[in-house]
Structure formats: C-alpha cells, structure tokens
Design a protein around this motif. Structure first.
Motif, short mmCIF file in Angstrom:
data_model
loop_
_atom_site.label_atom_id
_atom_site.label_comp_id
_atom_site.label_asym_id
_atom_site.label_seq_id
_atom_site.Cartn_x
_atom_site.Cartn_y
_atom_site.Cartn_z
N GLN A 51 -7.90 -13.06 20.81
CA GLN A 51 -7.59 -13.91 19.67
C GLN A 51 -7.65 -13.09 18.39
O GLN A 51 -8.71 -12.59 18.01
CB GLN A 51 -8.55 -15.10 19.58
CG GLN A 51 -8.16 -16.09 18.48
CD GLN A 51 -9.14 -17.23 18.33
OE1 GLN A 51 -10.34 -17.08 18.54
NE2 GLN A 51 -8.62 -18.41 17.96
N TYR A 65 -12.49 -13.33 24.59
CA TYR A 65 -13.27 -14.37 25.24
C TYR A 65 -13.03 -14.37 26.74
O TYR A 65 -11.89 -14.20 27.19
CB TYR A 65 -12.87 -15.75 24.70
CG TYR A 65 -13.21 -15.98 23.26
CD1 TYR A 65 -12.31 -15.65 22.25
CD2 TYR A 65 -14.43 -16.52 22.88
CE1 TYR A 65 -12.62 -15.85 20.91
CE2 TYR A 65 -14.76 -16.73 21.55
CZ TYR A 65 -13.85 -16.39 20.58
OH TYR A 65 -14.16 -16.59 19.25
N PHE A 113 -16.53 -21.17 28.85
CA PHE A 113 -16.16 -19.96 28.11
C PHE A 113 -17.38 -19.13 27.77
O PHE A 113 -18.51 -19.63 27.74
CB PHE A 113 -15.48 -20.34 26.80
CG PHE A 113 -14.06 -20.79 26.93
CD1 PHE A 113 -13.75 -22.13 27.06
CD2 PHE A 113 -13.02 -19.88 26.89
CE1 PHE A 113 -12.44 -22.56 27.16
CE2 PHE A 113 -11.70 -20.29 26.99
CZ PHE A 113 -11.41 -21.64 27.12
N GLY A 114 -17.13 -17.86 27.48
CA GLY A 114 -18.13 -17.02 26.88
C GLY A 114 -18.14 -17.21 25.38
O GLY A 114 -17.25 -17.85 24.81
N GLY A 115 -19.15 -16.65 24.73
CA GLY A 115 -19.29 -16.82 23.30
C GLY A 115 -18.37 -15.94 22.46
O GLY A 115 -18.26 -16.15 21.25
N GLY A 116 -17.73 -14.97 23.10
CA GLY A 116 -16.79 -14.12 22.39
C GLY A 116 -17.37 -12.78 21.98
O GLY A 116 -18.57 -12.65 21.72
N GLN A 172 -12.50 -25.22 19.21
CA GLN A 172 -13.20 -24.07 18.64
C GLN A 172 -13.77 -24.49 17.30
O GLN A 172 -13.02 -24.71 16.34
CB GLN A 172 -12.25 -22.89 18.49
CG GLN A 172 -12.92 -21.62 18.02
CD GLN A 172 -11.97 -20.43 17.98
OE1 GLN A 172 -10.78 -20.57 17.71
NE2 GLN A 172 -12.49 -19.25 18.26
N GLN A 176 -16.90 -20.10 15.72
CA GLN A 176 -17.58 -20.18 17.01
C GLN A 176 -16.63 -19.89 18.17
O GLN A 176 -15.45 -19.62 17.97
CB GLN A 176 -18.18 -21.59 17.20
CG GLN A 176 -19.14 -21.99 16.10
CD GLN A 176 -20.35 -21.11 16.05
OE1 GLN A 176 -20.99 -20.83 17.06
NE2 GLN A 176 -20.69 -20.65 14.85
N GLY A 177 -17.18 -19.96 19.38
CA GLY A 177 -16.39 -19.76 20.58
C GLY A 177 -15.70 -21.04 21.01
O GLY A 177 -15.64 -22.02 20.26
N PHE A 178 -15.19 -21.03 22.23
CA PHE A 178 -14.41 -22.16 22.74
C PHE A 178 -15.24 -23.06 23.62
O PHE A 178 -16.18 -22.63 24.28
CB PHE A 178 -13.21 -21.64 23.55
CG PHE A 178 -12.18 -20.97 22.71
CD1 PHE A 178 -12.21 -19.59 22.55
CD2 PHE A 178 -11.21 -21.70 22.06
CE1 PHE A 178 -11.27 -18.96 21.76
CE2 PHE A 178 -10.28 -21.08 21.26
CZ PHE A 178 -10.31 -19.71 21.11
#
Lengths: 110, 124
Positions: A40, A89, A101-104, B39, B43-45
């Motif tokens: 992203q 991610y 999902f992971g936190g990124g 989102q 933050q994340g998803f």
C-alpha cells in the motif's frame, strides 16, 4: 482472532533485498496455506502481491516472493527500487471462513 | 478492466448506521466473492466479512456479528455494507474487495481488486 505480528518497520538499500516477517500461530499461518501479502502506497488502495503463501498474480514482478515456515510467513523483496517504499501487510485464513491481517510494516528504501 | 466504485464519504453521529455502496464493472458480478475490510486512520486492516453475490450467503467476522449486514443487488451489479450502532472506533476507510477466487472454485482468501475506499467518520 488476534492480528498477525509484523515488525513496524524495515529498510534496505537500493538494489539490495529485504525480508518482512509475519508471525501467527498454528491456528492461522501454521494451519493453512492461505497467506497473502499486500503493498500500500500512501493514500492508495492496497495491491495484491502474493497469495497462497508463494504465488504471484499476473503482473507482479518476480522480485517479490513469499514463503512460510511453521507459524511465520515471509515476504522478500529483491532488487529494491525506490517505488518499493510503501506499507506491506500480510493476511491469513484462520479457519471457519475467517481472515485476519497483520499490523503492517513500513518499508524504507535507503 | 475490473473496477469497483464506492459511494462517497459519510459523517455520522454515534449510534447511527451507515450504508456504503460498491458498484462493479467489467466482470461477471455473481462469479466472485466480495469482501469488506476497513482501515482506521494510520492503522492496519480489519476484515468485516464476505458475501457470495450469486446466492446472497454471507459470513461475518465475529467482532462485527450483529452490527454488519452485507447485501447485493445483482440487477445493478452492486454490493452494500451496512454498519449499525456506530461509535468513534468505527471511524475508518471502508473498502469493498473482490476475491481472487471464484464462487465456483472457492475463495482464494486473497483480495485481488479493491474499491477506492469510503471514509466513514463518526463524530458527535
């Protein structure tokens, strides 16, 4: 279901390789071969890079590769380019038709 | 090319509901599962659930059970996400996302095509 664990940041130099990890449990990553990775860029929708652990959709360069060992999945970006600087991610199937999902991870290209 | 076009930004008060629209183009709407993810700012998803556009079957993430409703109108190739009893924690960009896999062959549990996102702001 808890989010998968990713390092908040990673970095690598132009042309080098970097690997981003995504850690889960035997109930998610370790239990299924349904790990995906997304890229992203700021203020953009994500792009699918990897699905089913190590498969690339059409159009994704082979510089992006995925793997899995036990409860940890990894994304490797080879031949780093400036445009690879983005957030990454992971996601995994967790059974029962659910996904997490992971936190990124923010990747910086030096 | 496949396109998912979502409705515009919304501002809602706590306790209200919001309904986001996702109109699809250039593929057979009933062939692919549609997911919704969100989102929060910075933050994340978070995955909300999926709908099978062919049958209308749905599955929701446990944390959204009872608050989220996914529907579709096959005649206009459009999917909808409605979220009720909004709180400030629901402030986020909401995305409709087409599954890589098909209804016929099964979900690939991967998100191939994304809408542009709809910002939902919950504020008193």
């Amino acid at each position: 279901q808890s989010a998968l664990t990713q390092p908040p940041s990673a970095s690598g130099s132009l042309g080098q390789s970097v690997t981003i990890s995504c850690t889960g449990t035997s109930s998610d990553i370790g239990g299924y071969n349904y790990v995906s990775w997304y890229q992203q860029h700021p203020d953009k929708a994500p792009k699918l890079l990897i699905y089913e652990v190590n498969k690339r959709p059409s159009g994704v360069p082979d510089r992006f590769s995925g793997s899995k060992s036990a409860n940890t999945a990894s994304l490797t970006v080879s031949g780093l380019q400036a445009d690879d600087e983005a957030d990454y991610y992971c996601s995994s199937y967790v059974g029962g038709d659910n996904l997490v999902f992971g936190g990124g991870t923010k990747l910086t290209v030096l | 090319q496949v396109q998912l076009v979502q409705s515009g930004a919304e501002v809602k008060k706590p306790g209200a509901s919001v309904k986001v629209t996702c109109k699809t183009f250039n593929y057979t709407f009933t062939y692919y599962y549609m997911h919704w993810v969100r989102q929060a700012p910075g933050q994340g998803f978070e995955w909300l659930g999926w709908i099978n556009p062919k049958s209308g079957d749905t599955h929701y993430a446990q944390s959204f059970q009872g608050r989220v409703t996914l529907t579709r109108d096959t005649s206009i190739k459009t999917a909808y996400m409605e979220l009720s009893r909004l709180t400030s924690d629901d402030t986020a960009i909401y995305y409709c996302v087409r599954d890589l896999g098909s209804v016929a062959w099964g979900s690939a549990r991967a998100f191939e095509f994304w809408g542009q996102g709809t910002l939902v702001t919950v504020s008193s």
